[in-house]
Design an enzyme around this catalytic site. Structure first.
Site, PDB file in Angstrom:
ATOM      1  N   HIS A 443       0.813  -1.228   0.000  1.00  0.00           N
ATOM      2  CA  HIS A 443       0.000   0.000   0.000  1.00  0.00           C
ATOM      3  C   HIS A 443       0.838   1.266   0.000  1.00  0.00           C
ATOM      4  O   HIS A 443       0.311   2.364  -0.163  1.00  0.00           O
ATOM      5  CB  HIS A 443      -0.946  -0.004   1.209  1.00  0.00           C
ATOM      6  CG  HIS A 443      -2.023  -1.028   1.075  1.00  0.00           C
ATOM      7  ND1 HIS A 443      -3.295  -0.727   0.645  1.00  0.00           N
ATOM      8  CD2 HIS A 443      -2.009  -2.363   1.261  1.00  0.00           C
ATOM      9  CE1 HIS A 443      -4.013  -1.831   0.590  1.00  0.00           C
ATOM     10  NE2 HIS A 443      -3.256  -2.846   0.967  1.00  0.00           N
ATOM     11  N   ASP A 649       3.552   9.342  -1.229  1.00  0.00           N
ATOM     12  CA  ASP A 649       2.409   8.538  -0.816  1.00  0.00           C
ATOM     13  C   ASP A 649       2.248   7.376  -1.775  1.00  0.00           C
ATOM     14  O   ASP A 649       2.470   7.557  -2.985  1.00  0.00           O
ATOM     15  CB  ASP A 649       1.123   9.399  -0.884  1.00  0.00           C
ATOM     16  CG  ASP A 649       0.208   9.158   0.293  1.00  0.00           C
ATOM     17  OD1 ASP A 649       0.195   8.023   0.805  1.00  0.00           O
ATOM     18  OD2 ASP A 649      -0.492  10.102   0.701  1.00  0.00           O
TER      19      ASP A 649
HETATM   20  P1  ADQ Z   1      -2.824   6.202   4.451  1.00  0.00           P
HETATM   21  O1  ADQ Z   1      -1.412   6.620   4.597  1.00  0.00           O
HETATM   22  O2  ADQ Z   1      -3.546   6.118   5.700  1.00  0.00           O
HETATM   23  O3  ADQ Z   1      -2.967   4.825   3.651  1.00  0.00           O
HETATM   24  P2  ADQ Z   1      -4.764   7.528   2.539  1.00  0.00           P
HETATM   25  O4  ADQ Z   1      -4.705   6.736   1.300  1.00  0.00           O
HETATM   26  O5  ADQ Z   1      -4.902   8.976   2.298  1.00  0.00           O
HETATM   27  O6  ADQ Z   1      -3.481   7.327   3.482  1.00  0.00           O
HETATM   28  O7  ADQ Z   1      -6.008   7.034   3.372  1.00  0.00           O
HETATM   29  C1  ADQ Z   1      -6.414   7.700   4.525  1.00  0.00           C
HETATM   30  C2  ADQ Z   1      -7.848   7.325   4.852  1.00  0.00           C
HETATM   31  O8  ADQ Z   1      -8.140   7.826   6.154  1.00  0.00           O
HETATM   32  C3  ADQ Z   1      -8.844   7.938   3.898  1.00  0.00           C
HETATM   33  O9  ADQ Z   1      -9.841   6.990   3.601  1.00  0.00           O
HETATM   34  C4  ADQ Z   1      -9.426   9.123   4.678  1.00  0.00           C
HETATM   35  O10 ADQ Z   1     -10.790   9.369   4.412  1.00  0.00           O
HETATM   36  C5  ADQ Z   1      -9.256   8.690   6.100  1.00  0.00           C
HETATM   37  N1  ADQ Z   1      -8.986   9.872   6.936  1.00  0.00           N
HETATM   38  C6  ADQ Z   1      -7.917  10.668   6.892  1.00  0.00           C
HETATM   39  N2  ADQ Z   1      -8.032  11.666   7.786  1.00  0.00           N
HETATM   40  C7  ADQ Z   1      -9.205  11.482   8.386  1.00  0.00           C
HETATM   41  C8  ADQ Z   1      -9.902  12.180   9.416  1.00  0.00           C
HETATM   42  N3  ADQ Z   1      -9.385  13.265   9.998  1.00  0.00           N
HETATM   43  N4  ADQ Z   1     -11.100  11.715   9.792  1.00  0.00           N
HETATM   44  C9  ADQ Z   1     -11.598  10.604   9.215  1.00  0.00           C
HETATM   45  N5  ADQ Z   1     -10.996   9.907   8.259  1.00  0.00           N
HETATM   46  C10 ADQ Z   1      -9.813  10.349   7.848  1.00  0.00           C
HETATM   47  C11 ADQ Z   1      -2.035   3.896   3.050  1.00  0.00           C
HETATM   48  C12 ADQ Z   1      -0.996   4.493   2.113  1.00  0.00           C
HETATM   49  C13 ADQ Z   1      -1.692   5.286   1.019  1.00  0.00           C
HETATM   50  C14 ADQ Z   1      -2.672   4.400   0.276  1.00  0.00           C
HETATM   51  C15 ADQ Z   1      -3.595   3.673   1.255  1.00  0.00           C
HETATM   52  C16 ADQ Z   1      -4.435   2.627   0.554  1.00  0.00           C
HETATM   53  O11 ADQ Z   1      -0.095   5.313   2.822  1.00  0.00           O
HETATM   54  O12 ADQ Z   1      -0.752   5.802   0.111  1.00  0.00           O
HETATM   55  O13 ADQ Z   1      -3.481   5.199  -0.566  1.00  0.00           O
HETATM   56  O14 ADQ Z   1      -2.859   3.012   2.266  1.00  0.00           O
HETATM   57  O15 ADQ Z   1      -3.653   1.732  -0.164  1.00  0.00           O
END
Ligand code: ADQ
Length: 742
Positions: A443, A649
């Site tokens: 991921h 990311d």
């Molecule tokens: P993350 O590093 O956690 O995931 P991301 O892909 O942006 O990053 O996902 C974050 C999730 O958390 C999103 O679904 C978002 O809605 C939720 N989120 C963030 N802040 C929030 C808040 N304040 N309140 C509620 N929800 C919140 C890892 C990798 C990424 C990759 C994903 C999936 O680092 O690059 O996209 O896995 O593979």
């Protein structure tokens, strides 16, 4: 009790029978309407229900009128709609006073959906709505389920008194308070003092009944076929509806005093053995964290966030293929105690869990995973801490997971491991003799050779990864990086997308993860959004620029704030007219670098607000908390700019969620870091360089000034990408590719 004792219970008076309909009394048919009990079965049930001392109830998810049409005789007790309606000796009673009105609107939307998906069928009852998809072609189910779960999830977010129920190729929304188990005490009362009950059924909803029985009662699972190995609370089992009919005829004969017929009686349900000879589920998903399950850790916000996207993406695939999910329970135990493990069996997906030792949490999770692999894979060499103890713990936890996995899945089962926490998992499983296909999805990014080589265990990690049959990455760049590392560090032979090593072939592929777009599209009810509305009112006419992230140094939050400050400096006309809302969900707070990051962010917010703020305008609102999905969707929709600027990311789901939530008639602009994996697919976003504050300030100005036609044109293309490359196509695509590797 042995089989011979069936005679004892068959003769017991009073005797109560709770009998499921579909899959138990009646075989499944193409449509619910076609699955009707034959005249012979109805007559058999009627004969039993007038036997002296027997109280017979048909307990079904079907609508009450339909059920009554099949069993008009008042001697047959009826429980309809999973327990929401009951017919005892007199008229029907409803057991819930929940207003079913919202279901009508949901039914209309599901109808519209079903019209676009041949074979899908909507069934409306007085307290539930069900979507049947048994008759939808297998390859088309994924598409239907993405849309359907979008609708159902947003309905549930707005109507928490309802719940989703997963049946056999059917998804149903019903009042959360309703259970088939409520029929158990009801029938016991009707049957009279001293009653023994027998519950019989094939469906997950029947497990509620089985669990509600008392020690003197019996439960019988009806298995569809010999490959049906799901976990059950039932003590006995029969195979198929024919055996159920034969057994009911036997029961009637025994009570009528006739010579017993020679038929197969319920045999003891054999729990799957706990070692690797178990047939187990056909698919085992394994990740560090499990999807949220309230029993273990209701209050940990990080855990809820941690796998949110992964859960939506994997749930439909797991459901369609009958899978189990294995991961950390979220609990730690002192090193002096043995870590516990177990299985939770009461949701649509079976969950197997494992506790961590405290030293594993420290050295495996906080240590090797988050202070070695995370910074190296994100190309942050300055943040790296390597230690032998952490590496040893990394390997040890793989062994513990592999033991837990072999207890659940047979040697030929399919395994799908997730993320940097489990890079060596295939190796641990092959050593235990696992033969089935094993895939891994990363991921986070896979770094370039010069960065990856910093890892003292670089060769061993690559060697371990090459025990998987399929390695999935978010972008072609990550695949190229992996290929270069393998070619440079190991004696491999690479033919396009296959790496040959030690006589084993590993396929490598870019498979960008997606979201379930509809879950961000639906406007929510005013009550859910009150808090967000109040925040929006407080911004007045100022345009909203929105940042949403887990608090992590890779997300570029300080850089983003500084660039916003530069905008206010370079383009003073925006002062008072734009506000940045930065929502950061707490994360890994026990890793020192994360605590420092929080302090840095708070200092920058204070400085910019102090420098530019006015009595009636606060430039930056910083919220250190998490929001529920409907609130997040509403924030996204309100934002003129989605400010998604990670330094690095793997993908970044926030970028996709922001696009999905926009009003297509008046969409906002996605300002996206070119170093997010999402940038590879989302070329119609405004791409920016988060390391360059002046450039990012100019890009922000451009985003805020963009005219409607350009915003609409860009958004239309982005939305098409987000819809096409979604969560379900991703999961199904991965599993299909994994099957094709063999
Ligand atoms: P993350 O590093 O956690 O995931 P991301 O892909 O942006 O990053 O996902 C974050 C999730 O958390 C999103 O679904 C978002 O809605 C939720 N989120 C963030 N802040 C929030 C808040 N304040 N309140 C509620 N929800 C919140 C890892 C990798 C990424 C990759 C994903 C999936 O680092 O690059 O996209 O896995 O593979």
């Amino acid at each position: 009790m042995t089989s011979a004792d069936w005679m004892g219970i068959a003769r017991h008076t009073p005797l109560g029978i709770l009998c499921d309909l579909d899959g138990t009394l009646v075989p499944f048919a193409k449509t619910p309407a076609a699955a009707r009990p034959s005249a012979e079965v109805v007559a058999l049930v009627e004969r039993l229900s007038v036997s002296s001392g027997v109280t017979f109830a048909v307990v079904s998810g079907r609508a009450k009128d339909w059920l009554e049409g099949c069993f008009p005789a008042p001697s047959v007790r009826l429980v309809a709609e999973h327990g929401a309606a009951r017919r005892g000796a007199g008229a029907w009673q409803l057991t819930t006073d929940l207003d079913p009105a919202p279901l009508a609107a949901l039914g209309d939307r599901l109808d519209a959906l079903a019209r676009r998906h041949p074979g899908a069928l909507v069934e409306r009852k007085s307290t539930t709505v069900a979507l049947h998809y048994r008759d939808v072609r297998r390859g088309r189910r994924g598409e239907l389920l993405v849309e359907a779960y979008g609708l159902l999830d947003s309905f549930l977010a707005q109507h928490p008194a309802f719940e989703r129920l997963e049946g056999n190729m059917v998804a149903e929304i019903r009042p959360a308070s309703v259970r088939k188990s409520s029929a158990v005490p009801w029938l016991r009362d009707l049957a009279g003092a001293g009653a023994r009950l027998i519950a019989i059924g094939d469906d997950v909803t029947d497990e509620d009944m089985f669990r509600a029985l008392a020690a003197q009662d019996e439960s019988v699972l009806v298995r569809a076929n010999d490959d049906d190995h799901r976990h059950t609370a039932a003590r006995w089992e029969l195979s198929g509806t024919e055996q159920v009919h034969a057994w009911l005829r036997w029961l009637h004969g025994v009570r009528a005093g006739e010579a017993p017929l020679d038929v197969p009686l319920p045999r003891p349900h054999m729990r799957p053995p706990t070692r690797s000879i178990a047939p187990g589920p056909s698919l085992l998903v394994i990740s560090n964290r499990l999807p949220e399950f309230g029993h273990l850790e209701p209050d940990d916000p990080d855990r809820k966030r941690n796998v949110g996207g992964l859960v939506s993406a994997l749930e439909p695939a797991l459901r369609a293929r009958g899978g189990m999910w294995l991961g950390w329970s979220g609990r730690t135990v002192p090193d002096s105690e043995p870590p516990e493990s177990g299985v939770i069996d009461d949701g649509p997906t079976q969950l197997a869990w494992l506790d961590y030792r405290e030293s594993w949490y420290r050295h495996y999770y906080s240590g090797f995973c988050n202070q070695a692999l995370w910074p190296v894979f994100h190309s942050f060499p300055a943040q790296v801490t390597f230690s032998d103890v952490d590496w040893e713990a990394y390997l040890q936890v793989h062994e513990a997971f592999a033991d837990a996995a072999t207890a659940q899945i047979g040697k030929n089962g399919t395994i799908w491991a997730h993320d940097y926490h489990l890079l060596m998992f295939a190796r641990a499983m092959r050593r235990r003799g696992h033969l089935g296909p094993m895939g891994h999805f990363l991921h986070i990014p896979f770094p370039s050779l010069d960065i990856f080589s910093m890892l003292p265990w670089a060769d061993e990690i690559l060697d371990g990864m090459l025990d998987f049959d399929l390695l999935g990455f978010h972008t072609p760049q990550h695949v190229d990086n992996f290929r270069s590392c393998a070619a440079a560090l190991l004696p491999v032979r690479i033919a396009e997308d296959v790496v040959h090593h030690r006589g084993h072939a590993t396929h490598i592929a870019a498979m960008p993860i997606g979201i379930v777009p509809d879950t961000f599209r639906e406007p929510s009810e005013p009550a859910v959004l009150e808090e967000i509305d109040a925040m929006m009112r407080s911004l007045g006419d100022a345009k909203l620029v929105l940042g949403v992230d887990r608090l992590d140094y890779t997300k570029g939050i300080p850089e983003r704030l500084i660039a916003f400050g530069r905008l206010l400096e370079l383009q003073p006309e925006w002062r008072g007219k734009v506000s940045l809302v930065q929502v950061s969900v707490p994360s890994r707070a026990d890793v020192p670098r994360y605590a420092e990051q929080r302090a840095t962010i708070e200092a920058i917010v204070g400085r910019i607000n102090g420098e530019f703020g006015e009595a009636a305008w606060v430039p930056i609102r910083y919220l250190y908390r998490s929001y529920a999905r409907p609130q997040l969707a509403s924030l996204y929709r309100a934002a003129a700019v989605g400010y998604v600027t990670p330094l690095r990311d793997g993908m970044n789901l926030v970028a996709k969620e922001y696009v999905a939530a926009q009003d297509p008639k008046n969409p906002g602009v996605l300002l996206l870091s070119k170093f997010a994996g999402a940038a590879a697919e989302m070329k119609d976003a405004l791409l920016t360089n988060p390391y360059y504050p002046d450039g990012m300030a100019r890009d922000l100005h451009r985003a805020l000034s963009m005219e409607l036609p350009e915003r609409r044109a860009r958004h239309a293309k982005l939305l098409a990408t987000v819809q096409r490359s979604n969560a379900v196509t991703w999961a199904e695509g991965f599993l299909d590719a994994l099957a094709a590797c063999r």
